[in-house]
Design a protein around this motif. Structure first.
Motif, PDB file in Angstrom:
ATOM      1  N   GLY A 421      34.747  32.474  25.443  1.00 32.93           N
ATOM      2  CA  GLY A 421      34.078  33.590  25.774  1.00 32.93           C
ATOM      3  C   GLY A 421      33.464  33.797  27.087  1.00 32.93           C
ATOM      4  N   LEU A 422      32.626  32.530  27.561  1.00 31.27           N
ATOM      5  CA  LEU A 422      31.988  32.834  28.913  1.00 31.27           C
ATOM      6  C   LEU A 422      33.014  32.567  30.300  1.00 31.27           C
ATOM      7  N   ALA A 423      34.102  31.877  29.950  1.00 34.08           N
ATOM      8  CA  ALA A 423      35.045  31.856  30.817  1.00 34.08           C
ATOM      9  C   ALA A 423      35.865  33.038  31.116  1.00 34.08           C
ATOM     10  N   ALA A 424      36.035  33.649  30.015  1.00 31.62           N
ATOM     11  CA  ALA A 424      36.593  35.285  30.078  1.00 31.62           C
ATOM     12  C   ALA A 424      35.841  36.302  30.631  1.00 31.62           C
ATOM     13  N   LEU A 425      34.459  36.081  30.465  1.00 23.94           N
ATOM     14  CA  LEU A 425      33.357  36.892  31.042  1.00 23.94           C
ATOM     15  C   LEU A 425      33.457  36.563  32.532  1.00 23.94           C
ATOM     16  N   PHE A 426      33.419  35.230  33.125  1.00 22.38           N
ATOM     17  CA  PHE A 426      33.357  34.822  34.488  1.00 22.38           C
ATOM     18  C   PHE A 426      34.603  35.675  35.106  1.00 22.38           C
ATOM     19  N   VAL A 427      35.924  35.741  34.623  1.00 23.71           N
ATOM     20  CA  VAL A 427      37.049  36.202  35.216  1.00 23.71           C
ATOM     21  C   VAL A 427      36.848  37.638  35.151  1.00 23.71           C
ATOM     22  N   VAL A 428      36.279  38.291  34.328  1.00 30.04           N
ATOM     23  CA  VAL A 428      35.870  39.877  34.219  1.00 30.04           C
ATOM     24  C   VAL A 428      34.831  40.147  35.243  1.00 30.04           C
ATOM     25  N   CYS A 429      33.808  39.157  35.497  1.00 32.53           N
ATOM     26  CA  CYS A 429      32.943  39.448  36.454  1.00 32.53           C
ATOM     27  C   CYS A 429      33.626  39.473  38.017  1.00 32.53           C
ATOM     28  N   LEU A 430      34.448  38.514  38.179  1.00 29.71           N
ATOM     29  CA  LEU A 430      35.436  38.437  39.490  1.00 29.71           C
ATOM     30  C   LEU A 430      36.036  39.663  39.971  1.00 29.71           C
ATOM     31  N   ARG A 431      36.603  40.019  38.846  1.00 32.29           N
ATOM     32  CA  ARG A 431      37.516  41.254  38.881  1.00 32.29           C
ATOM     33  C   ARG A 431      36.866  42.620  39.273  1.00 32.29           C
ATOM     34  N   ASN A 432      35.359  42.567  38.521  1.00 28.75           N
ATOM     35  CA  ASN A 432      34.583  43.712  38.997  1.00 28.75           C
ATOM     36  C   ASN A 432      33.499  43.414  40.062  1.00 28.75           C
ATOM     37  N   PHE A 433      33.640  42.606  40.715  1.00 31.71           N
ATOM     38  CA  PHE A 433      32.495  42.100  41.775  1.00 31.71           C
ATOM     39  C   PHE A 433      32.219  43.118  42.667  1.00 31.71           C
ATOM     40  N   ASP A 434      33.298  44.017  42.951  1.00 28.44           N
ATOM     41  CA  ASP A 434      33.005  45.106  44.007  1.00 28.44           C
ATOM     42  C   ASP A 434      32.134  46.185  43.412  1.00 28.44           C
ATOM     43  N   ALA A 435      32.167  46.337  42.062  1.00 32.79           N
ATOM     44  CA  ALA A 435      31.543  47.292  41.548  1.00 32.79           C
ATOM     45  C   ALA A 435      29.886  46.910  41.504  1.00 32.79           C
ATOM     46  N   LEU A 436      29.986  45.656  41.145  1.00 30.65           N
ATOM     47  CA  LEU A 436      28.373  45.124  41.184  1.00 30.65           C
ATOM     48  C   LEU A 436      27.825  45.240  42.517  1.00 30.65           C
ATOM     49  N   LEU A 437      28.638  45.034  43.428  1.00 26.05           N
ATOM     50  CA  LEU A 437      27.967  45.107  44.896  1.00 26.05           C
ATOM     51  C   LEU A 437      27.888  46.477  45.389  1.00 26.05           C
ATOM     52  N   GLY A 438      28.555  47.396  44.936  1.00 26.61           N
ATOM     53  CA  GLY A 438      28.543  48.903  45.159  1.00 26.61           C
ATOM     54  C   GLY A 438      29.629  48.833  46.345  1.00 26.61           C
ATOM     55  N   ALA A 439      30.671  47.978  46.779  1.00 28.91           N
ATOM     56  CA  ALA A 439      31.189  47.777  47.750  1.00 28.91           C
ATOM     57  C   ALA A 439      32.825  48.304  47.645  1.00 28.91           C
ATOM     58  N   ASP A 440      33.328  48.571  48.575  1.00 30.68           N
ATOM     59  CA  ASP A 440      34.879  48.770  48.537  1.00 30.68           C
ATOM     60  C   ASP A 440      35.603  47.501  48.051  1.00 30.68           C
ATOM     61  N   LYS A 441      36.553  47.860  47.369  1.00 25.85           N
ATOM     62  CA  LYS A 441      37.549  46.647  46.937  1.00 25.85           C
ATOM     63  C   LYS A 441      38.081  45.650  48.086  1.00 25.85           C
ATOM     64  N   ASN A 442      38.382  46.550  49.292  1.00 22.60           N
ATOM     65  CA  ASN A 442      38.588  45.651  50.435  1.00 22.60           C
ATOM     66  C   ASN A 442      37.834  45.145  51.365  1.00 22.60           C
TER      67      ASN A 442
END
Length: 481
Positions: A421-442
């Motif tokens: 569960g935590l490994a899956a959550l870590f991957v989800v976090c990586l994929r959504n890291f731009d949203a957390l930072l409020g930054a552009d995907k690029n």
């Protein structure tokens, strides 16, 4: 150097001064790191705005269950290993010394960035409060450095003094949030509904981003094991404190997120949180209570941030202590104060690091909340998620060698489920890291910040391999306390 000045009090027997804290004291440290009022004021509105998910309250319950499952294996490990290095020691015993050093480096990065990043929002919030209430126009960094100084003094002192300070601050913080919550239900514009607690509400927006944002609110819950060498009964205290902390955090945050949804109205919460941001909480407080309570809550936000700073500072100091004692870092870090039994050299090292980072960001002229706070705390939270997954894997490996009387749930089923569960959550976090930072995907930040974690882990692996060749005696001591 006197023998009494080196690393003995933290591992003192139960009748010695090093064993000073019980379950309540550790719970104070753990919950303080999660900063309930800070999460309510900043984290929850951001979660609604970023994810556009109505079911944030339900996600706190789901994540709470996942972390309770994690705690099964974590608590079992704490009954076998009492070490101020916590994650580092557990992974070393389960997955080996090389993995242990890599984990230690990730932990140092994660906890330091969490702690130092908080100085950005602490300095900004406190300076703004002083200006609006007293007319003092101070730069954010002067207030932040004053906070560093106070935390340094408390970190130098006895652990039970820190626990008492956190106990008082947490009591005020919880009471403030509870009054706010009850007021939202008492004066609900659209009535009270359980809709935000249902699974349909969870699926209304970007569920992945919502889970990541909610998970960040739990950071610090795992810190109980860091104090295992200073509590009166390590075999019982760490497990009990962790279970209590996770349950309190999950239920309290779920209730508060539900209250915010009810206070703003389920139909308006997403739009309003996007427009008002953290200010939405103060607006709701003024609407459903009065302006005086809103002003008082802003003051308590400062004390909430200070409590989190103190909690993370103590966590970092104990990692420095443990790694210095084991020969991974310079041995002076393993010194403990002859009177206060505190890891005062590790505490001082963390203080110097905090000062250096605050000064650099002050000189850069960048916004302390959007940069120092946002970048560092999200990086730290991501690192801790990886540490949780690694620790769960280590628990499985450790108990496969010797069950040590632990039941099947604690030694195998719970840690396997938690690791997945935590490994899956870590991957989800990586994929959504731009949203957390409020930054552009690029944006380069989207890969530079997470990349730092992997770079530090690689450095840990390389360092461990060098130790094995160059200093085999130090290598053998890794994770052994």
């Amino acid at each position: 150097m006197a023998i009494s000045d080196v690393a003995s009090p933290l591992s003192a027997p139960a009748d010695r001064p090093g064993r000073r804290i019980g379950v309540p004291g550790i719970v104070f440290f753990v919950v303080a790191a999660s900063a309930p009022l800070t999460v309510a004021a900043g984290g929850m509105p951001t979660s609604f705005a970023v994810s556009r998910t109505l079911g944030i309250p339900a996600l706190y319950v789901v994540l709470g269950v996942l972390l309770i499952v994690f705690t099964g294996g974590y608590a079992a490990m704490s009954r076998s290993i009492a070490n101020a290095g916590a994650f580092y020691a557990y992974v070393t015993h389960g997955l080996g010394r090389v993995a242990g050093v890599a984990t230690a480096f990730i932990a140092l990065l994660s906890y330091n960035t969490m702690q130092v990043g908080l100085y950005g929002i602490f300095g900004f919030t406190t300076a703004d409060l002083l200006k609006s209430r007293l007319g003092w126009d101070l730069p954010w960094w002067t207030v932040a450095l004053a906070g560093v100084a106070v935390v340094a003094v408390l970190g130098f002192r006895r652990i039970d003094l820190n626990a008492r300070v956190l106990g008082v601050l947490l009591a005020v913080e919880f009471l403030t949030v509870l009054v706010f919550d009850l007021a939202q239900f008492a004066d609900a514009p659209d009535g009270v509904t359980a809709q935000p607690l249902g699974w349909d509400a969870v699926q209304t927006g970007a569920t992945g981003a919502a889970m990541v944002a909610a998970m960040a609110s739990f950071m610090g819950f795992e810190a109980a094991a860091l104090y295992s060498e200073e509590c009166r009964d390590p075999r019982r205290t760490v497990a009990r404190a962790t279970y209590i902390a996770v349950a309190v955090i999950a239920l309290f945050y779920a209730f508060t997120a539900w209250a915010i949804t009810i206070g703003a109205g389920p139909r308006h919460i997403v739009e309003r949180s996007g427009k008002e941001g953290p200010g939405m909480i103060w607006s709701l407080a003024a609407e459903h209570l009065n302006r005086s309570f809103s002003d008082l809550a802003q003051l308590f936000l400062v004390t909430s941030l200070f409590a989190a700073l103190l909690s993370f500072h103590n966590a970092v100091a104990r990692y420095f202590y443990s790694l210095g004692r084991d020969g991974v870092l310079p041995s002076p870090l393993a010194r403990t104060h002859p009177k206060h039994s505190s890891p005062h050299v590790g505490s001082a090292a963390q203080t110097v690091l905090a000062i250096a980072v605050v000064v650099v960001f002050a000189a850069s002229g960048k916004d302390p909340v959007l940069t120092l706070f946002n970048w560092f705390t999200n990086l730290g939270a991501l690192g801790v998620m990886l540490l949780l997954a690694l620790t769960s894997a280590a628990v499985v490996a450790y108990f496969l060698k010797d069950a040590r009387g632990e039941n099947l749930w604690n030694r195998l089923i719970a840690p396997v489920l938690a690791a997945l569960g935590l490994a899956a959550l870590f991957v989800v976090c990586l994929r959504n890291f731009d949203a957390l930072l409020g930054a552009d995907k690029n944006s380069p930040l989207v890969w530079i910040l997470p990349g730092t974690i992997f770079a530090v882990a690689a450095a840990g692996v390389a360092f461990a391999l060098v130790l094995r060749t160059v200093r085999p005696t130090s290598y053998e001591r890794i994770g052994r306390g």
